[in-house]
Design a protein around this motif. Sequence first.
Motif, PDB file in Angstrom:
ATOM      1  N   UNK A 166       0.819  -1.196   0.000  1.00 32.61           N
ATOM      2  CA  UNK A 166       0.000   0.000   0.000  1.00 32.61           C
ATOM      3  C   UNK A 166       0.865   1.263   0.000  1.00 32.61           C
ATOM      4  N   UNK A 167       0.482   2.275  -0.781  1.00 32.88           N
ATOM      5  CA  UNK A 167       1.147   3.576  -0.696  1.00 32.88           C
ATOM      6  C   UNK A 167       0.623   4.268   0.551  1.00 32.88           C
ATOM      7  N   UNK A 168       1.527   4.800   1.340  1.00 22.79           N
ATOM      8  CA  UNK A 168       1.116   5.575   2.512  1.00 22.79           C
ATOM      9  C   UNK A 168       2.183   6.613   2.781  1.00 22.79           C
ATOM     10  N   UNK A 169       1.838   7.604   3.576  1.00 21.67           N
ATOM     11  CA  UNK A 169       2.794   8.636   3.950  1.00 21.67           C
ATOM     12  C   UNK A 169       2.461   9.137   5.348  1.00 21.67           C
ATOM     13  N   UNK A 170       3.346   9.926   5.910  1.00 23.90           N
ATOM     14  CA  UNK A 170       3.082  10.491   7.233  1.00 23.90           C
ATOM     15  C   UNK A 170       3.820  11.810   7.388  1.00 23.90           C
ATOM     16  N   UNK A 171       3.268  12.661   8.230  1.00 22.40           N
ATOM     17  CA  UNK A 171       3.900  13.948   8.541  1.00 22.40           C
ATOM     18  C   UNK A 171       3.757  14.195  10.043  1.00 22.40           C
ATOM     19  N   UNK A 209       7.682  15.873  -3.496  1.00 19.90           N
ATOM     20  CA  UNK A 209       6.497  15.263  -4.095  1.00 19.90           C
ATOM     21  C   UNK A 209       6.005  13.974  -3.472  1.00 19.90           C
ATOM     22  N   UNK A 210       6.914  13.087  -3.096  1.00 17.54           N
ATOM     23  CA  UNK A 210       6.432  11.778  -2.638  1.00 17.54           C
ATOM     24  C   UNK A 210       5.675  11.845  -1.319  1.00 17.54           C
ATOM     25  N   UNK A 211       5.803  12.980  -0.584  1.00 20.71           N
ATOM     26  CA  UNK A 211       5.042  13.130   0.664  1.00 20.71           C
ATOM     27  C   UNK A 211       3.567  13.455   0.396  1.00 20.71           C
ATOM     28  N   UNK A 212       3.255  13.906  -0.849  1.00 13.36           N
ATOM     29  CA  UNK A 212       1.905  14.396  -1.171  1.00 13.36           C
ATOM     30  C   UNK A 212       0.981  13.234  -1.542  1.00 13.36           C
ATOM     31  N   UNK A 213       0.542  12.498  -0.551  1.00 18.98           N
ATOM     32  CA  UNK A 213      -0.228  11.263  -0.774  1.00 18.98           C
ATOM     33  C   UNK A 213      -1.489  11.508  -1.600  1.00 18.98           C
ATOM     34  N   UNK A 214      -1.601  10.759  -2.703  1.00 20.13           N
ATOM     35  CA  UNK A 214      -2.801  10.838  -3.559  1.00 20.13           C
ATOM     36  C   UNK A 214      -3.777   9.728  -3.160  1.00 20.13           C
ATOM     37  N   UNK A 215      -4.973   9.734  -3.714  1.00 19.37           N
ATOM     38  CA  UNK A 215      -5.964   8.656  -3.536  1.00 19.37           C
ATOM     39  C   UNK A 215      -6.209   8.325  -2.061  1.00 19.37           C
ATOM     40  N   UNK A 216      -6.553   9.365  -1.278  1.00 20.29           N
ATOM     41  CA  UNK A 216      -6.693   9.151   0.166  1.00 20.29           C
ATOM     42  C   UNK A 216      -7.891   8.271   0.500  1.00 20.29           C
ATOM     43  N   UNK A 217      -7.626   7.344   1.415  1.00 18.52           N
ATOM     44  CA  UNK A 217      -8.685   6.461   1.895  1.00 18.52           C
ATOM     45  C   UNK A 217      -8.950   6.709   3.371  1.00 18.52           C
ATOM     46  N   UNK A 218      -7.876   6.916   4.142  1.00 19.92           N
ATOM     47  CA  UNK A 218      -8.036   6.998   5.584  1.00 19.92           C
ATOM     48  C   UNK A 218      -6.890   7.810   6.164  1.00 19.92           C
ATOM     49  N   UNK A 237       9.913   5.575   1.883  1.00 18.50           N
ATOM     50  CA  UNK A 237      10.837   5.512   3.012  1.00 18.50           C
ATOM     51  C   UNK A 237      11.142   4.038   3.323  1.00 18.50           C
ATOM     52  N   UNK A 238      10.091   3.193   3.278  1.00 23.64           N
ATOM     53  CA  UNK A 238      10.264   1.760   3.567  1.00 23.64           C
ATOM     54  C   UNK A 238      11.008   1.045   2.442  1.00 23.64           C
ATOM     55  N   UNK A 239      10.617   1.357   1.201  1.00 24.15           N
ATOM     56  CA  UNK A 239      11.048   0.556   0.057  1.00 24.15           C
ATOM     57  C   UNK A 239      12.290   1.129  -0.616  1.00 24.15           C
ATOM     58  N   UNK A 240      12.366   2.449  -0.691  1.00 23.25           N
ATOM     59  CA  UNK A 240      13.433   3.079  -1.470  1.00 23.25           C
ATOM     60  C   UNK A 240      14.437   3.827  -0.632  1.00 23.25           C
ATOM     61  N   UNK A 241      14.309   3.733   0.715  1.00 25.29           N
ATOM     62  CA  UNK A 241      15.234   4.403   1.606  1.00 25.29           C
ATOM     63  C   UNK A 241      15.201   5.929   1.455  1.00 25.29           C
ATOM     64  N   UNK A 242      14.061   6.478   1.015  1.00 23.50           N
ATOM     65  CA  UNK A 242      13.920   7.937   0.946  1.00 23.50           C
ATOM     66  C   UNK A 242      13.873   8.505   2.363  1.00 23.50           C
ATOM     67  N   UNK A 243      14.253   9.780   2.487  1.00 25.26           N
ATOM     68  CA  UNK A 243      14.183  10.459   3.781  1.00 25.26           C
ATOM     69  C   UNK A 243      12.722  10.608   4.223  1.00 25.26           C
ATOM     70  N   UNK A 244      12.455  10.418   5.505  1.00 30.29           N
ATOM     71  CA  UNK A 244      11.092  10.658   5.994  1.00 30.29           C
ATOM     72  C   UNK A 244      10.781  12.164   5.953  1.00 30.29           C
ATOM     73  N   UNK A 245      11.758  12.989   6.405  1.00 28.48           N
ATOM     74  CA  UNK A 245      11.540  14.427   6.337  1.00 28.48           C
ATOM     75  C   UNK A 245      12.170  14.945   5.050  1.00 28.48           C
ATOM     76  N   UNK A 246      11.325  15.343   4.117  1.00 24.46           N
ATOM     77  CA  UNK A 246      11.793  15.736   2.781  1.00 24.46           C
ATOM     78  C   UNK A 246      11.558  17.230   2.574  1.00 24.46           C
ATOM     79  N   UNK A 247      12.050  18.028   3.526  1.00 20.55           N
ATOM     80  CA  UNK A 247      11.809  19.474   3.488  1.00 20.55           C
ATOM     81  C   UNK A 247      12.463  20.149   2.289  1.00 20.55           C
ATOM     82  N   UNK A 248      11.767  21.159   1.730  1.00 17.73           N
ATOM     83  CA  UNK A 248      12.342  21.930   0.618  1.00 17.73           C
ATOM     84  C   UNK A 248      12.202  23.412   0.926  1.00 17.73           C
TER      85      UNK A 248
END
Length: 248
Positions: A166-171, A209-218, A237-248
Amino acid sequence: MIDRRKLLVGAGSGLMLSGCDALHGSPTFREGLRGAEDLTMAAQRALLSRDDLARVYPESEISPIFPPNGTRFPDTPEYLRHLATGFRDWRLRIEGLVDRPLVLSLEQIRALPTRHQITRHDCVEGWSAIGKWHGPQLGTLLRAARLRPEARYIVFLCFDRLGGRRYYESIDLVDAFHPQTILAWAMNGRSLPVPYGAPLRLRVERQLGYKHAKYLERILAVPSLAGIYGGKGGYWEDVGDYEWYAGI
Ligand SMILES: Nc1nc2c(c(=O)[nH]1)N[C@H]1C(S)=C(S)[C@@H](COP(=O)(O)O)O[C@H]1N2
Ligand SMILES: [Mo]
């Protein structure tokens, strides 16, 4: 059916206090952040600047072509059913560490005070595009749901799956209550098209961009990200080792 009157009362009383000020003044909130991130004083000063607004642009700078990225068409049976019925039965649930869980229809979300912002989206893959986004502030909804003091993170669960995950994100709460953090139901003046996250997506303008979760369910308020999927706070973050905090 949701009690709309109560939702509006909740939102109103939250606005009087101004969620951000209330949170920043709260010792639990600051202590929690300090504990969680082990902040030095310098880092804490830097954190305060996270309240700054992302740059906004005039209409004339809206990109004629905004590339959709990641999932462009979720193909789960559940999503396809919602798509076929024009999201009539779709409901956004806001739950977890809240005193008043919310179940909202798209119509109810569209009826909330709407913020319009023209911002630049920056993808980690190296492209950017400027678009106009329309939707209520996430903070309005979190105040209406009465976030509990133990809540530290807001998690966004999406309809789409990539390689079965599942695609998910958090802030964190600083970004959750940032004035430009909205749940967008329209883009460039039109209902959100499917490639851009219909029926509802997150815009968290100070992050990549990857923090901007599309197709929200919950949406879930949680004390910690441990135990949620891979535990790193997001699909990439889980799969690709991206930073959790992706500030710009
Ligand atoms: N649910 C979901 N949200 C997602 C993605 C995705 O694949 N699924 N991709 C992310 C990435 S990497 C980017 S750059 C943006 C792309 O947004 P766009 O399609 O509106 O350009 O969505 C983000 N949110
Ligand atoms: Mo991206």
